[in-house]
Design a protein around this motif. Sequence first.
Motif, mmCIF file in Angstrom:
data_model
loop_
_atom_site.group_PDB
_atom_site.id
_atom_site.type_symbol
_atom_site.label_atom_id
_atom_site.label_comp_id
_atom_site.label_asym_id
_atom_site.label_seq_id
_atom_site.Cartn_x
_atom_site.Cartn_y
_atom_site.Cartn_z
ATOM 1 N N ALA A 229 0.816 -1.217 0.000
ATOM 2 C CA ALA A 229 0.000 0.000 0.000
ATOM 3 C C ALA A 229 0.851 1.269 0.000
ATOM 4 C CB ALA A 229 -0.930 0.010 1.223
ATOM 5 N N ARG A 248 -3.133 -2.806 2.712
ATOM 6 C CA ARG A 248 -4.073 -3.419 1.769
ATOM 7 C C ARG A 248 -4.295 -4.861 2.203
ATOM 8 N NH1 ARG A 248 -6.492 -2.225 -2.868
ATOM 9 N NH2 ARG A 248 -7.056 -3.896 -4.303
ATOM 10 N N ASP A 253 -8.075 -1.410 0.380
ATOM 11 C CA ASP A 253 -7.206 -0.448 1.050
ATOM 12 C C ASP A 253 -7.858 -0.012 2.351
ATOM 13 O OD1 ASP A 253 -5.077 -0.250 -0.889
ATOM 14 O OD2 ASP A 253 -6.494 0.799 -2.186
#
Length: 402
Positions: A229, A248, A253
């Motif tokens: 992420a 994530r 997310d």
Amino acid sequence: MGRTEQFEGVYPRETSILVSFHWKGKRYRERVALAPTVANQRAAYRMRDEILVSIRIDKFTWDDFASYFPDSPRVKSGVAAAKPTFKAIAERWLVLAAPELAKTTYREYENVLKRYFFPLFGHRAIADIAYEDLAVYMAGLNVKSAKTFNNIMTPVRRVFDYAIKTKRVQVDITREIDSRRGQKPPPDPLDLTEMDMVLDRIRERYDPQWLNYFEFAFFTGCRPSELIALKWESVDFRRQQVRIEAARVRSIDKDTKTHTARDIDLQSRARDALLRQKAHTFLADGHVFTNPVTGERLMDTSPAVRTVWRPTLKAIGIRNRDARQTRHTFATMCLHANMNPGYISRQMGHTNARMFFEVYSKWVDADASDRERLKLDALFTRTSMSASTEGGQEPIAQHRHG
């Protein structure tokens, strides 16, 4: 001053919320037993919207009314006396719980209820489900893993807790089904030699971006979900820091595991890995680490694990471990370097230092344990030497090692 959020047809009261709607030519203002927080008002607004949709398509019934508003005088007076089903209560709880749950958690709870409980219990009145029914069913699933068993039970416990609070049931049958205790696997970090072997193998056999990915992982202790992420906008080369503020999980997310952002200091090898990676992805979609094959962001950690990590461990003859051991390796390397445990804990994003000490006590106490062990050896040696000297014999310790 900020404007108070307003929800049409939803009215907060001191300890509850009123929901207003028109049905069959009449106006109803029904009470929902929820504290009038903004999150609960938002949930009540979504519930009202469900009701309006059902009314609009002529599908709203008195059974539905009783399910939404079990404490309404209209229900108690006998206008609608149908017992709400497990499915109806579970779906109502999901609507109300959504604001407080992470998206991944909500989806997991929803899937568990649909897969394990709706087929057998969904159509039954929740008040008629007995402890024995649920206990026998759970035993019949033959779930071996304590974690899996507890994960299955968690949403159904929450549904019954909601049913108790809203007086749909008198007894919470889930309280009689104990959670299982499983043995949590301890950290299994690589030693320095093994880590170098892994990185050398990746350097020789795989795309350079994978070397950057794993070297950064080893020298920051980031969780794999945080690595995939990470965005360039969170990297500060001037301060030599990276802000970890997202993760994530299951292709969604979300916030970090602790729901708290943290700034980590870049050790030299982590910084060098980012500088090399900059040439590959800095001008791309914003994510630091992408899939070298497709050029797209990593939707999950499986490409790193399946195509690089596991084959590498197998090729160099290292015991198989999950890729999260890069995080444990970072922690133990820092401890071997005599770094402050509190500092390491903050870098890794533990909620408190106590958790760090619980997880890594074996390595925190390593030097102290050796010193304590040697004290007993020293005592035995002194005692043996004293006894042998008095008897005119060669000391035992010297005889053993001679």
